[in-house]
Write a protein that holds these residues in place. Structure first.
Motif, PDB file in Angstrom:
ATOM      1  N   LEU A 125      -9.551  10.789  -6.166  1.00  0.00           N
ATOM      2  CA  LEU A 125      -9.170  11.598  -5.017  1.00  0.00           C
ATOM      3  C   LEU A 125      -9.205  10.732  -3.759  1.00  0.00           C
ATOM      4  CD1 LEU A 125      -8.547  14.544  -4.139  1.00  0.00           C
ATOM      5  CD2 LEU A 125     -10.997  14.830  -3.762  1.00  0.00           C
ATOM      6  N   PHE A 126      -8.187  10.874  -2.915  1.00  0.00           N
ATOM      7  CA  PHE A 126      -8.131  10.083  -1.690  1.00  0.00           C
ATOM      8  C   PHE A 126      -9.391  10.329  -0.868  1.00  0.00           C
ATOM      9  CE2 PHE A 126      -7.027   9.795   2.858  1.00  0.00           C
ATOM     10  CZ  PHE A 126      -6.742   8.441   2.918  1.00  0.00           C
ATOM     11  N   SER A 164      -2.172  18.340  -7.057  1.00  0.00           N
ATOM     12  CA  SER A 164      -3.036  17.675  -6.075  1.00  0.00           C
ATOM     13  C   SER A 164      -3.267  16.210  -6.427  1.00  0.00           C
ATOM     14  CB  SER A 164      -4.372  18.413  -5.964  1.00  0.00           C
ATOM     15  OG  SER A 164      -5.019  18.455  -7.224  1.00  0.00           O
ATOM     16  N   SER A 165      -3.253  15.883  -7.714  1.00  0.00           N
ATOM     17  CA  SER A 165      -3.452  14.485  -8.113  1.00  0.00           C
ATOM     18  C   SER A 165      -2.321  13.598  -7.597  1.00  0.00           C
ATOM     19  CB  SER A 165      -3.586  14.364  -9.633  1.00  0.00           C
ATOM     20  OG  SER A 165      -2.483  14.975 -10.278  1.00  0.00           O
ATOM     21  N   LEU A 166      -1.089  14.096  -7.642  1.00  0.00           N
ATOM     22  CA  LEU A 166       0.037  13.325  -7.116  1.00  0.00           C
ATOM     23  C   LEU A 166      -0.032  13.230  -5.594  1.00  0.00           C
ATOM     24  CD1 LEU A 166       2.645  11.756  -7.449  1.00  0.00           C
ATOM     25  CD2 LEU A 166       3.875  13.943  -7.610  1.00  0.00           C
ATOM     26  N   LYS A 167      -0.400  14.310  -4.949  1.00  0.00           N
ATOM     27  CA  LYS A 167      -0.546  14.291  -3.485  1.00  0.00           C
ATOM     28  C   LYS A 167      -1.596  13.269  -3.071  1.00  0.00           C
ATOM     29  CE  LYS A 167      -0.006  16.017   0.772  1.00  0.00           C
ATOM     30  NZ  LYS A 167      -0.747  15.148   1.636  1.00  0.00           N
ATOM     31  N   SER A 168      -2.690  13.205  -3.807  1.00  0.00           N
ATOM     32  CA  SER A 168      -3.751  12.246  -3.508  1.00  0.00           C
ATOM     33  C   SER A 168      -3.248  10.810  -3.664  1.00  0.00           C
ATOM     34  CB  SER A 168      -4.945  12.501  -4.421  1.00  0.00           C
ATOM     35  OG  SER A 168      -6.005  11.638  -4.097  1.00  0.00           O
ATOM     36  N   VAL A 169      -2.470  10.554  -4.700  1.00  0.00           N
ATOM     37  CA  VAL A 169      -1.894   9.218  -4.896  1.00  0.00           C
ATOM     38  C   VAL A 169      -1.032   8.841  -3.699  1.00  0.00           C
ATOM     39  CG1 VAL A 169      -0.199   7.919  -6.256  1.00  0.00           C
ATOM     40  CG2 VAL A 169      -1.998   9.218  -7.406  1.00  0.00           C
ATOM     41  N   LEU A 170      -0.203   9.777  -3.252  1.00  0.00           N
ATOM     42  CA  LEU A 170       0.668   9.508  -2.106  1.00  0.00           C
ATOM     43  C   LEU A 170      -0.146   9.275  -0.831  1.00  0.00           C
ATOM     44  CD1 LEU A 170       3.459  12.030  -3.022  1.00  0.00           C
ATOM     45  CD2 LEU A 170       3.665   9.537  -2.965  1.00  0.00           C
ATOM     46  N   GLU A 171      -1.270   9.963  -0.700  1.00  0.00           N
ATOM     47  CA  GLU A 171      -2.143   9.727   0.455  1.00  0.00           C
ATOM     48  C   GLU A 171      -2.727   8.312   0.414  1.00  0.00           C
ATOM     49  OE1 GLU A 171      -4.819  13.045   0.221  1.00  0.00           O
ATOM     50  OE2 GLU A 171      -3.329  14.428   1.028  1.00  0.00           O
ATOM     51  N   TRP A 172      -3.144   7.866  -0.766  1.00  0.00           N
ATOM     52  CA  TRP A 172      -3.634   6.493  -0.895  1.00  0.00           C
ATOM     53  C   TRP A 172      -2.537   5.508  -0.494  1.00  0.00           C
ATOM     54  CZ3 TRP A 172      -8.201   4.617  -0.835  1.00  0.00           C
ATOM     55  CH2 TRP A 172      -9.277   5.267  -1.451  1.00  0.00           C
ATOM     56  N   LEU A 173      -1.343   5.701  -1.063  1.00  0.00           N
ATOM     57  CA  LEU A 173      -0.252   4.754  -0.835  1.00  0.00           C
ATOM     58  C   LEU A 173       0.201   4.729   0.623  1.00  0.00           C
ATOM     59  CD1 LEU A 173       1.875   5.331  -4.062  1.00  0.00           C
ATOM     60  CD2 LEU A 173       0.235   3.485  -3.610  1.00  0.00           C
ATOM     61  N   SER A 174       0.192   5.894   1.265  1.00  0.00           N
ATOM     62  CA  SER A 174       0.666   5.943   2.646  1.00  0.00           C
ATOM     63  C   SER A 174      -0.392   5.452   3.634  1.00  0.00           C
ATOM     64  CB  SER A 174       1.099   7.358   3.021  1.00  0.00           C
ATOM     65  OG  SER A 174      -0.003   8.230   3.083  1.00  0.00           O
ATOM     66  N   SER A 196      -7.140   0.945  -9.280  1.00  0.00           N
ATOM     67  CA  SER A 196      -5.973   1.694  -9.747  1.00  0.00           C
ATOM     68  C   SER A 196      -4.928   1.850  -8.642  1.00  0.00           C
ATOM     69  CB  SER A 196      -6.401   3.070 -10.273  1.00  0.00           C
ATOM     70  OG  SER A 196      -7.116   3.783  -9.275  1.00  0.00           O
ATOM     71  N   VAL A 197      -5.360   1.981  -7.403  1.00  0.00           N
ATOM     72  CA  VAL A 197      -4.443   2.076  -6.260  1.00  0.00           C
ATOM     73  C   VAL A 197      -3.791   0.722  -6.008  1.00  0.00           C
ATOM     74  CG1 VAL A 197      -4.273   2.529  -3.789  1.00  0.00           C
ATOM     75  CG2 VAL A 197      -5.732   3.980  -5.215  1.00  0.00           C
ATOM     76  N   GLN A 198      -4.584  -0.336  -6.083  1.00  0.00           N
ATOM     77  CA  GLN A 198      -4.039  -1.685  -5.889  1.00  0.00           C
ATOM     78  C   GLN A 198      -3.015  -2.022  -6.975  1.00  0.00           C
ATOM     79  OE1 GLN A 198      -7.096  -4.702  -5.075  1.00  0.00           O
ATOM     80  NE2 GLN A 198      -8.477  -3.048  -4.454  1.00  0.00           N
ATOM     81  N   ASP A 199      -3.325  -1.660  -8.208  1.00  0.00           N
ATOM     82  CA  ASP A 199      -2.409  -1.939  -9.324  1.00  0.00           C
ATOM     83  C   ASP A 199      -1.091  -1.177  -9.164  1.00  0.00           C
ATOM     84  OD1 ASP A 199      -4.369  -3.560 -10.410  1.00  0.00           O
ATOM     85  OD2 ASP A 199      -4.993  -2.087 -11.928  1.00  0.00           O
ATOM     86  N   ARG A 246       9.865  15.885  -1.738  1.00  0.00           N
ATOM     87  CA  ARG A 246      10.832  15.271  -0.807  1.00  0.00           C
ATOM     88  C   ARG A 246      10.277  15.265   0.620  1.00  0.00           C
ATOM     89  NH1 ARG A 246      16.147  14.420  -2.453  1.00  0.00           N
ATOM     90  NH2 ARG A 246      16.489  15.059  -4.603  1.00  0.00           N
ATOM     91  N   ASP A 247       9.663  16.372   1.025  1.00  0.00           N
ATOM     92  CA  ASP A 247       9.071  16.423   2.367  1.00  0.00           C
ATOM     93  C   ASP A 247       7.975  15.379   2.534  1.00  0.00           C
ATOM     94  OD1 ASP A 247      10.695  18.462   3.293  1.00  0.00           O
ATOM     95  OD2 ASP A 247       9.227  20.049   2.911  1.00  0.00           O
ATOM     96  N   ILE A 248       7.156  15.228   1.512  1.00  0.00           N
ATOM     97  CA  ILE A 248       6.027  14.296   1.595  1.00  0.00           C
ATOM     98  C   ILE A 248       6.509  12.850   1.634  1.00  0.00           C
ATOM     99  CG2 ILE A 248       3.989  13.397   0.397  1.00  0.00           C
ATOM    100  CD1 ILE A 248       3.678  16.338  -0.726  1.00  0.00           C
ATOM    101  N   ILE A 249       7.411  12.479   0.739  1.00  0.00           N
ATOM    102  CA  ILE A 249       7.797  11.068   0.682  1.00  0.00           C
ATOM    103  C   ILE A 249       8.756  10.676   1.804  1.00  0.00           C
ATOM    104  CG2 ILE A 249       7.253  10.822  -1.757  1.00  0.00           C
ATOM    105  CD1 ILE A 249      10.170  10.977  -2.419  1.00  0.00           C
ATOM    106  N   ASP A 250       9.251  11.682   2.541  1.00  0.00           N
ATOM    107  CA  ASP A 250      10.063  11.407   3.718  1.00  0.00           C
ATOM    108  C   ASP A 250       9.202  11.280   4.979  1.00  0.00           C
ATOM    109  OD1 ASP A 250      12.544  11.126   5.160  1.00  0.00           O
ATOM    110  OD2 ASP A 250      12.341  13.204   5.802  1.00  0.00           O
ATOM    111  N   SER A 251       7.931  11.574   4.874  1.00  0.00           N
ATOM    112  CA  SER A 251       7.063  11.617   6.052  1.00  0.00           C
ATOM    113  C   SER A 251       6.704  10.218   6.555  1.00  0.00           C
ATOM    114  CB  SER A 251       5.788  12.394   5.733  1.00  0.00           C
ATOM    115  OG  SER A 251       5.008  11.686   4.794  1.00  0.00           O
TER     116      SER A 251
END
Length: 191
Positions: free
Chosen positions: A46-47, A87-97, A60-63, A128-133
């Motif tokens: 979790l982020f 929520s797991s995918l949202k958390s991944v996107l939070e790490w990446l962003s 795992s985030v670095q990889d 789409r909304d999230i990855i466009d942010s």
């Protein structure tokens, strides 16, 4: 022409997922046209902003960051939970962003499989909304939403799609994505 390499992100941490099966099908079905590496998110925690501030970034985030940076594009395969992405995918996107921004100007495609009759329409809109942010800034291929409703009835015992019209539409979307990613490589402002 060199085959493009795409990362297919399984958008759930569940041990069984029709979205994983869909990506595995795509990996095999499109093997002559692209290399599709499947990335799991089950090991991404979790982020946690405290870890980010301490620069204690999970391996795992670095990889996943490195995998995305080396690819020509990303394919997200998301289920739909309560009209949104898991929520797991949202958390991944939070790490990446927050950590590395590997999706910045990266061509992305969204697919999704679900048990219901609407496919993953709302989850895809949410994604789409999230990855466009700001902070993510991925470039999502427009007008090629592949949604697989009633996924439990769509695959045979060998995990192959069975409906010819569905396969034809997936072929069309994937071929469009290859062209989209290629155009983005030549002109990153296409998106």
């Amino acid at each position: 022409m060199t085959k493009p390499t795409f990362v297919g992100i399984v958008g759930t941490n569940a041990s069984f997922s029709y979205n994983r099966i869909l990506l595995q099908y795509m990996q095999s079905h499109f093997a002559d046209y692209a290399n599709l590496e499947i990335a799991e998110i089950k090991d991404v925690p979790l982020f946690n902003e405290d870890l980010l501030k301490a620069k204690d970034i999970p391996a795992s985030v670095q990889d996943l960051t490195q995998q995305i940076e080396a690819a020509d594009g990303v394919i997200f395969a998301t289920p739909e939970y309560d009209h949104a992405i898991p929520s797991s995918l949202k958390s991944v996107l939070e790490w990446l962003s927050s950590y590395s921004h590997p999706l910045q100007s990266t061509p992305t495609m969204i697919v999704g499989a679900s048990y219901g009759i609407q496919g993953t329409v709302r989850a895809q809109m949410n994604l789409r909304d999230i990855i466009d942010s700001p902070g993510v800034n991925a470039i999502t291929m427009p007008n090629n939403e592949f949604m697989l409703p009633r996924a439990q009835d769509q695959f045979d015992d060998n995990q192959q799609l069975t409906d010819a019209k569905t396969i034809k539409f997936l072929d069309q979307c994937f071929n469009n994505f290859i062209k989209f990613a290629d155009q983005m490589k030549e002109d990153p402002f296409v998106g």
